[in-house]
Design an enzyme around this catalytic site. Structure first.
Site, PDB file in Angstrom:
ATOM      1  CG  ASP A  65      -0.341   0.162   2.526  1.00  0.00           C
ATOM      2  OD1 ASP A  65       0.918   0.229   2.587  1.00  0.00           O
ATOM      3  OD2 ASP A  65      -1.066   0.229   3.535  1.00  0.00           O
ATOM      4  CG  HIS A  66      -0.679   4.737   1.636  1.00  0.00           C
ATOM      5  ND1 HIS A  66      -1.717   3.823   1.710  1.00  0.00           N
ATOM      6  CD2 HIS A  66      -0.664   5.378   2.836  1.00  0.00           C
ATOM      7  CE1 HIS A  66      -2.301   3.924   2.897  1.00  0.00           C
ATOM      8  NE2 HIS A  66      -1.682   4.849   3.600  1.00  0.00           N
TER       9      HIS A  66
ATOM     10  CB  CYS B 139       0.697  -2.637   4.818  1.00  0.00           C
ATOM     11  SG  CYS B 139       0.407  -3.818   6.145  1.00  0.00           S
ATOM     12  N   GLY B 140       2.172  -0.750   6.502  1.00  0.00           N
ATOM     13  CA  GLY B 140       2.832  -0.073   7.620  1.00  0.00           C
ATOM     14  C   GLY B 140       3.350  -1.047   8.661  1.00  0.00           C
ATOM     15  CB  THR B 141       1.744  -3.054  11.141  1.00  0.00           C
ATOM     16  OG1 THR B 141       0.523  -3.407  10.451  1.00  0.00           O
ATOM     17  CG2 THR B 141       1.550  -1.741  11.881  1.00  0.00           C
TER      18      THR B 141
ATOM     19  N   GLY C 151      -2.148  -5.895   8.245  1.00  0.00           N
ATOM     20  CA  GLY C 151      -3.278  -5.908   7.310  1.00  0.00           C
ATOM     21  C   GLY C 151      -3.006  -6.838   6.139  1.00  0.00           C
TER      22      GLY C 151
ATOM     23  CG  HIS D 266       9.933 -25.282  11.595  1.00  0.00           C
ATOM     24  ND1 HIS D 266      10.001 -25.202  12.965  1.00  0.00           N
ATOM     25  CD2 HIS D 266      11.098 -25.883  11.193  1.00  0.00           C
ATOM     26  CE1 HIS D 266      11.146 -25.739  13.383  1.00  0.00           C
ATOM     27  NE2 HIS D 266      11.833 -26.145  12.326  1.00  0.00           N
ATOM     28  CG  ASN D 267       5.544 -22.026   9.818  1.00  0.00           C
ATOM     29  OD1 ASN D 267       6.339 -21.201  10.258  1.00  0.00           O
ATOM     30  ND2 ASN D 267       4.892 -22.860  10.608  1.00  0.00           N
TER      31      ASN D 267
ATOM     32  NE  ARG E 147       3.192   4.257   7.900  1.00  0.00           N
ATOM     33  CZ  ARG E 147       1.919   4.544   7.641  1.00  0.00           C
ATOM     34  NH1 ARG E 147       0.944   4.026   8.379  1.00  0.00           N
ATOM     35  NH2 ARG E 147       1.597   5.364   6.653  1.00  0.00           N
TER      36      ARG E 147
ATOM     37  NE  ARG F  74      10.204 -31.270  14.047  1.00  0.00           N
ATOM     38  CZ  ARG F  74      11.316 -30.704  13.597  1.00  0.00           C
ATOM     39  NH1 ARG F  74      12.008 -31.281  12.632  1.00  0.00           N
ATOM     40  NH2 ARG F  74      11.738 -29.545  14.085  1.00  0.00           N
TER      41      ARG F  74
HETATM   42  C1  RB5 Z   1      -2.045   2.527   6.576  1.00  0.00           C
HETATM   43  O1  RB5 Z   1      -2.124   3.695   7.318  1.00  0.00           O
HETATM   44  C2  RB5 Z   1      -1.874   1.328   7.508  1.00  0.00           C
HETATM   45  O2  RB5 Z   1      -3.049   1.102   8.210  1.00  0.00           O
HETATM   46  C3  RB5 Z   1      -1.488   0.084   6.712  1.00  0.00           C
HETATM   47  O3  RB5 Z   1      -0.326   0.355   5.993  1.00  0.00           O
HETATM   48  C4  RB5 Z   1      -1.204  -1.172   7.500  1.00  0.00           C
HETATM   49  O4  RB5 Z   1      -0.296  -0.941   8.526  1.00  0.00           O
HETATM   50  C5  RB5 Z   1      -2.354  -1.965   7.918  1.00  0.00           C
HETATM   51  O5  RB5 Z   1      -2.252  -3.021   8.538  1.00  0.00           O
END
Ligand code: RB5
Length: 151
Positions: free
Chosen positions: A11-12, A68-70, A73, A101-102, A112, A135
């Protein structure tokens, strides 16, 4: 383990890191399929998770990378697609074991939450590590059963 076909999306929030990773992938002879986004204009991570996950599920590519940021999502959304084992990795250890393993087929990254240099190391080890099999196979079969029962 070179010549893998890799679909990548963000994403952005992940756009700048995606550019860095595409350069890394090209330099290391991976075949790259850039599924967007193509700017820092605000967008919905779900749309790009869907594009990459479907390409991986249909085996049009070997593996996918989503940012994405984290990374949260992207991992939630892509794991809704049958056949996807997306792993959100914030350390090299997680990336390595998500393959060993996965047998993860999508790597999710947080732009971020983790430094770019560290994310690059995570990508490298994830791309270069093979599934251990043995296994772990019956456990992955149970995950497939969950999909059959519930999706
Ligand atoms: C965008 O602001 C943020 O919500 C997205 O990049 C992500 O971190 C969602 O999980």
């Amino acid at each position: 383990m070179k010549n893998l076909k890799i679909a990548i999306g963000s994403d952005h929030a992940g756009y700048e890191l995606k550019k860095e990773l595409i350069e890394y992938l090209h330099n290391n002879k991976y075949e790259v399929f850039d599924e967007g986004t193509n700017s820092i204009e605000r967008c919905d991570y779900v749309d790009f998770a869907k594009k990459v996950a479907i390409k991986v599920a249909k085996k049009e590519v070997d593996r996918g990378i989503l940012i994405c940021g984290t990374g949260i999502g992207m991992s939630i959304a892509s794991n809704k697609i049958k056949g996807i084992k997306a792993a959100l990795c914030v350390t090299e250890y997680m990336a390595k074991f998500s393959r060993l393993h996965n047998n993860s087929n999508i790597l999710c990254l947080g732009s971020r939450t983790v430094e770019t240099r560290e994310n690059l190391k995570i990508v490298k080890i994830w791309l270069e590590t093979d599934f251990e099999g043995g296994r772990h196979i019956p456990r992955l079969n149970k995950i497939e059963d969950l999909e059959k029962e519930n999706l």
